[in-house]
Write an enzyme that holds these catalytic residues in place. Structure first.
Site, short mmCIF file in Angstrom:
data_model
loop_
_atom_site.label_atom_id
_atom_site.label_comp_id
_atom_site.label_asym_id
_atom_site.label_seq_id
_atom_site.Cartn_x
_atom_site.Cartn_y
_atom_site.Cartn_z
N ASN A 236 51.46 13.52 55.35
CA ASN A 236 50.51 13.97 56.37
C ASN A 236 49.96 12.75 57.12
OD1 ASN A 236 48.00 12.99 55.01
ND2 ASN A 236 48.71 14.42 53.43
N ASP A 334 45.77 19.88 41.25
CA ASP A 334 44.54 19.50 41.96
C ASP A 334 43.90 18.35 41.17
OD1 ASP A 334 41.92 19.23 42.99
OD2 ASP A 334 42.10 21.23 43.87
N LYS A 369 34.23 24.67 49.06
CA LYS A 369 34.95 23.66 48.27
C LYS A 369 34.06 23.07 47.18
CE LYS A 369 38.56 22.33 50.83
NZ LYS A 369 39.27 21.64 51.89
#
Ligand code: CTP
Length: 427
Positions: A236, A334, A369
Site C-alpha cells: 500500500n 491483527d 476501532k
C-alpha cells in the site's frame, strides 16, 4: 491495495528530504557555541553551522589554532554571520573575559570535530586556549557539553581514548558516537565524525522534554508486502514517515526505541534499534518478540489485511488465453489486537496505541476501532491525505474524548503525540 512489480527494498540511504525540512525552527531561540578543534572533519563543521542556523539557532564559532589549519575562520564567520573567537586574550570583549561571556550566553556547547588531544585536555580540566577555558568555565548544570569525536581508527580504539571517553561521560559531557567507514588517511574503520545532519539531530534532541525517560517504546511503521509470486506482490501507499518520526520523537523524549519497519526507503534515526520486515506475519513475529520487553507499543504500520493464499513459487506467466489469474486471499493476523489482548497489556504493563487510517467518517471509525482493538488510545488520520506526505493532521480518541492535533509537519505531530502519550501514562 497497490500491486507492484517487485519487492521494494528497505532503505539504507541517507536522511530523506522530510528529515531535512522538518528541522526548520527546531532550534528557534537557541544559542549554540560551536567549537572546532584540529581535524580533517572541520570541513563538515561548515555544513553543520549552516544546518544549525537553518534550524533557527544562532551560532558562535570558537576555533583552536589547530582547527584554523583545516578550515579558515573567514569561512566560519561567513556561515555563522558572527566574528569567530579563537584567543583567550580577545580584546573585543569589554571585560576581556571571552571564556566567561561565551559560556554564559550559550544554551549548549558542541565541539565538532573534537580531536583526541582535545578530549584528553578536557578530561584533565586543562585550560590553555579559549575553547578549553570556555568549556571548563561553563555553568555545568545549565550548559550541556556535546562532543563529536573525530580521529583515525587506531586513535579512537586506543585504551587512552576510550578511557577518556568514559571519564568525560562520567563528568557529565555527552560524547556522541563516531561513524564508521573510509577515513581521510586511507584506512577504514571507526572514528569518523558523525554527519552534519546527525549532529544537528543530536542538538535538537537535547532540548526536547524527557517525558518518556525510562520507557521502552516499540513502533511499527510503513506498509507490509505480501508476495503473489517471486516478482510481484501486494502493498500500500504508506511511506513510513509518521512511524519513523514517532520513533525519533520517542528517542528524543528519552525512551529506548525499537522500530519494526516494513519495506520503506527511510534512514534510521540514530540510536533507534531497527528491525526490517516484509510481510505482516514477519512483522507480527518481530513485534511479539520485542513486546516482551516493551512498556509502550505504537502501531503506525499500514498492515495488509489480506495476503494471497498461495503465492506462486515461480513467476506467473501469461498463458495466451487472455484470462487473468484468479487470486484467493487469507486474512492476516491483527498484530495490534493480538498484543493488546496479551497478558502484559491487560495487566497495565504495556500501553498500546493504535492508528486508524480511514478515508471517511474519521471520528466514528476511530471510536469503533478503539473498542474493536481493545486499546486505550486510537490515533486517527485520513489515509489518502497522509500517505507519502510530509505533513498530517491527527485525531486522538480515547475513553475520555477527542483531542485534535491540527495539520503540521510529521515530526512536530510526532512530538505532540509523544507528549500526549506521556501525559496519559502519568495519569
Ligand atoms: N493493524 C495491525 N494488524 C493488522 C491490521 C492493522 O496491527 N493486520 C493495526 C495498524 O497498525 C493500526 C490499527 O491496527 O494501528 C488499525 O489499522 P487499520 O488499517 O486502520 O484498520 P484495520 O484493523 O485494518 O481495519 P479496517 O481495514 O477495517 O479499517
Amino acid at each position: 491495495m497497490q500491486i507492484i512489480g517487485a519487492s521494494p527494498r528497505p532503505g539504507l540511504g541517507a536522511r530523506d528530504k522530510m528529515l531535512h525540512s522538518e528541522a526548520m525552527n527546531d532550534l528557534a531561540g537557541k544559542h549554540i557555541l560551536l567549537g572546532l578543534t584540529g581535524g580533517i572533519a572541520c570541513y563538515k563543521a561548515a555544513e553543520l553551522c549552516r544546518g544549525l542556523i537553518k534550524a533557527g539557532a544562532t551560532v558562535q564559532v570558537v576555533m583552536t589554532d589547530a582547527a584554523s589549519q583545516f578550515i579558515t575562520p573567514v569561512t566560519m564567520q561567513a556561515l555563522s554571520n558572527r566574528p569567530v573567537y579563537h584567543s583567550q586574550w580577545d580584546a573585543r570583549e569589554p571585560n576581556n573575559m571571552a571564556h566567561i561571556n561565551l559560556g554564559r550566553e550559550a544554551d549548549a556547547i558542541l565541539i565538532a570535530p573534537c580531536s583526541a588531544d582535545f578530549m584528553a585536555k578536557l578530561l584533565h580540566g586543562r585550560a590553555d586556549d579559549l575553547l578549553s577555558l570556555t568549556c571548563l568555565a561553563r555553568p555545568i548544570e545549565s550548559v550541556p557539553l556535546l562532543i563529536a569525536p573525530a580521529m583515525n581508527r587506531e586513535m579512537w580504539a586506543h585504551p587512552a581514548t576510550q578511557r577518556n571517553v568514559a571519564q568525560l561521560k562520567a563528568d557529565g559531557a555527552q560524547v556522541l558516537d563516531v561513524g564508521s567507514g573510509d577515513q581521510a588517511c586511507g584506512e577504514v574503520g571507526d572514528g569518523r565524525m558523525l554527519e552534519p545532519q546527525e549532529l544537528l539531530e543530536a542538538v535538537v534532541a537535547l532540548f526536547q522534554p524527557k517525558s518518556l525517560q525510562g520507557q521502552r517504546v516499540l513502533v511499527t511503521a510503513g506498509p507490509t508486502y505480501e508476495p503473489i509470486d517471486p516478482v510481484r506482490g501486494i502493498t500500500n501507499l504508506s511511506s513510513g514517515k509518521m512511524g519513523f518520526a514517532i520513533a525519533r520523537a520517542a528517542l528524543e523524549a528519552g525512551a529506548e526505541v525499537t522500530l519494526v519497519a516494513g519495506p520503506v526507503s527511510l534512514g534510521t534515526p540514530r540510536g533507534v534499534r531497527r528491525i526490517d520486515v516484509r510481510s505482516a506475519r514477519e512483522m507480527q513475529q518481530a513485534v511479539q518478540a520485542a513486546a516482551e520487553d516493551t512498556s509502550v507499543f505504537i502501531a503506525t504500520a499500514a498492515v495488509a489485511d489480506w495476503r494471497p493464499a498461495n503465492p506462486a513459487e515461480h513467476k506467473i506467466k501469461k498463458d495466451g488465453s487472455a484470462q487473468a489469474p484468479t487470486l484467493s486471499f487469507v486474512e492476516n493476523p491483527d498484530i495490534l489486537a493480538g498484543v493488546a489482548q496479551g497478558e502484559r497489556a491487560r495487566s497495565g504493563a504495556l500501553y498500546c496505541v493504535g492508528f486508524a487510517a480511514e478515508s471517511q467518517d474519521l471520528l466514528a471509525n476511530a471510536q469503533a476501532k478503539l473498542a474493536r482493538k481493545g486499546v486505550p488510545l486510537i490515533v486517527a488520520n485520513l489515509g489518502p491525505a497522509t500517505f507519502g506526505q510530509d505533513d498530517n493532521a491527527l485525531l486522538l480518541v480515547d475513553a475520555k474524548g477527542v483531542t485534535e492535533l491540527p495539520r503540521a509537519d510529521k515530526q512536530t505531530l510526532a512530538r505532540q503525540l509523544v507528549a500526549e502519550i506521556a501525559h496519559r501514562l502519568k495519569s
